[in-house]
Design an enzyme around this catalytic site. Structure first.
Site, PDB file in Angstrom:
ATOM      1  N   ASP A 120      73.375  37.029  30.296  1.00 32.16           N
ATOM      2  CA  ASP A 120      72.858  37.759  31.400  1.00 32.16           C
ATOM      3  C   ASP A 120      73.116  36.889  32.688  1.00 32.16           C
ATOM      4  OD1 ASP A 120      71.430  40.360  30.455  1.00 32.16           O
ATOM      5  OD2 ASP A 120      70.479  38.733  29.142  1.00 32.16           O
TER       6      ASP A 120
ATOM      7  N   ASP B  92      75.399  31.490  27.631  1.00 32.80           N
ATOM      8  CA  ASP B  92      74.332  32.402  27.854  1.00 32.80           C
ATOM      9  C   ASP B  92      75.034  33.867  28.218  1.00 32.80           C
ATOM     10  OD1 ASP B  92      71.862  33.411  28.763  1.00 32.80           O
ATOM     11  OD2 ASP B  92      72.575  33.296  30.861  1.00 32.80           O
TER      12      ASP B  92
END
Length: 237
Positions: free
Chosen positions: A25, A23
Site C-alpha cells: 500500500d 510493502d
C-alpha cells in the site's frame, strides 16, 4: 528536503543484496487515496476530519491496530472492529480500482528478469490484498510469495520486524544474512520494522510526510522510478 542516496555511498562496496522485499500500500499500489475517501465518508456523520497527522500514525500497521489509532485519536463512538465493519463495503467497491505507483512495473519486471528473489510484506488481510491487485495480477505473480497481515505465523505487525523476518524465511533459497535483504517501504513504521530485522531500506514516502520521519531510512526517493539498482550492486537497467 527529500534526497536520494544520502547515507550509504561510503559503504556501498560492502553491501551484498541478494533478495528484495516490498510493502504494497502506497508503495506499489496507489491505495492511500482510497483509504482517505472511505475513512472520511465514515467520519462525516460525526463531524470528524481524517487529517494527515492521524493518517501517518496509522500507516504500515495491520487493520486492527491502525483502526484503533483512528478511534482513539478522534474519540469515535465505536470500536475499531465496528469501524472496520463500516469500511468493508467501501473498500470492497474501491480496492479493485487501485493503480500502480510510478516506476513499479519497470522495477519489478527488471528484478524478475534478472532472477532477483522478490517477496511482499503487507499489513493487509489476504482478502483485501487480493482485491487490490485485481488489475495487476500478472505483475504480482512475479513475486515469490506474500506475507499478509492475517498470516497465521504473524504475531506482531509493523513496526515489529516479524513480517519481514517471515518473508525472508520463506524464500526458496533463504538469504545468508538479513543484511543481504533490501526492503522497499513508504511508511515510517515499515522502515522501523525493516531496520529492526537487520535489513537495508529504501523509503518512498508520501510527499506530505515530515522529512524528519524519513531519517531512519538508508535511502529516500521520490518515486520507485528514481531507484538505481547499481547503487546496491544489483544489475542495472
Amino acid at each position: 528536503r527529500i534526497t536520494a542516496w544520502t547515507t550509504i555511498h561510503e559503504t556501498m562496496s560492502e553491501r551484498k543484496i541478494t533478495h528484495v522485499i516490498f510493502d504494497v500500500d502506497g508503495l506499489l499500489l496507489d491505495t492511500e487515496k482510497i483509504y482517505d475517501v472511505v475513512t472520511q465518508q465514515i467520519l462525516d456523520p460525526y463531524g470528524k476530519t481524517f487529517d494527515w497527522s492521524i493518517k501517518v500514525k496509522m500507516m504500515g500497521r495491520p487493520p486492527l491496530q491502525s483502526s484503533q489509532v483512528l478511534v482513539d485519536e478522534l474519540q469515535l463512538p465505536m470500536t475499531n472492529v465496528e469501524f472496520l465493519d463500516k469500511a468493508k463495503l467501501g473498500f470492497a467497491k474501491t480496492f479493485p480500482t487501485a493503480e500502480l505507483m510510478p516506476g513499479v512495473k519497470r522495477l519489478v519486471c527488471h528484478f524478475h528478469n534478472h532472477g532477483i528473489p522478490m517477496a511482499l510484506a503487507t499489513g493487509s488481510a489476504t482478502k483485501d490484498y487480493d482485491a487490490k491487485i485485481t488489475r495487476h495480477r500478472d505483475l504480482f505473480r512475479l513475486f515469490d510469495h506474500v506475507v499478509t497481515g492475517d498470516d497465521p505465523d504473524l504475531k506482531n505487525g509493523k513496526p515489529a520486524p516479524d513480517v519481514f523476518l517471515i518473508a525472508a524465511s520463506r524464500f526458496k533459497f533463504v538469504p545468508m544474512e538479513h543484511s543481504h535483504v533490501l526492503v522497499f517501504e513508504d511508511a515510517p513504521n515499515g522502515i522501523a520494522a525493516a531496520r529492526s530485522a537487520g535489513m537495508w531500506t529504501v523509503m518512498v514516502p508520501d510527499a506530505r510526510i515530515d522529512p524528519e520521519m524519513t531519517k531512519d531510512a538508508h535511502v529516500v526517493l521520490k518515486t520507485l522510478a528514481d531507484f538505481d539498482p547499481l547503487h546496491w550492486g544489483l544489475p542495472g537497467f
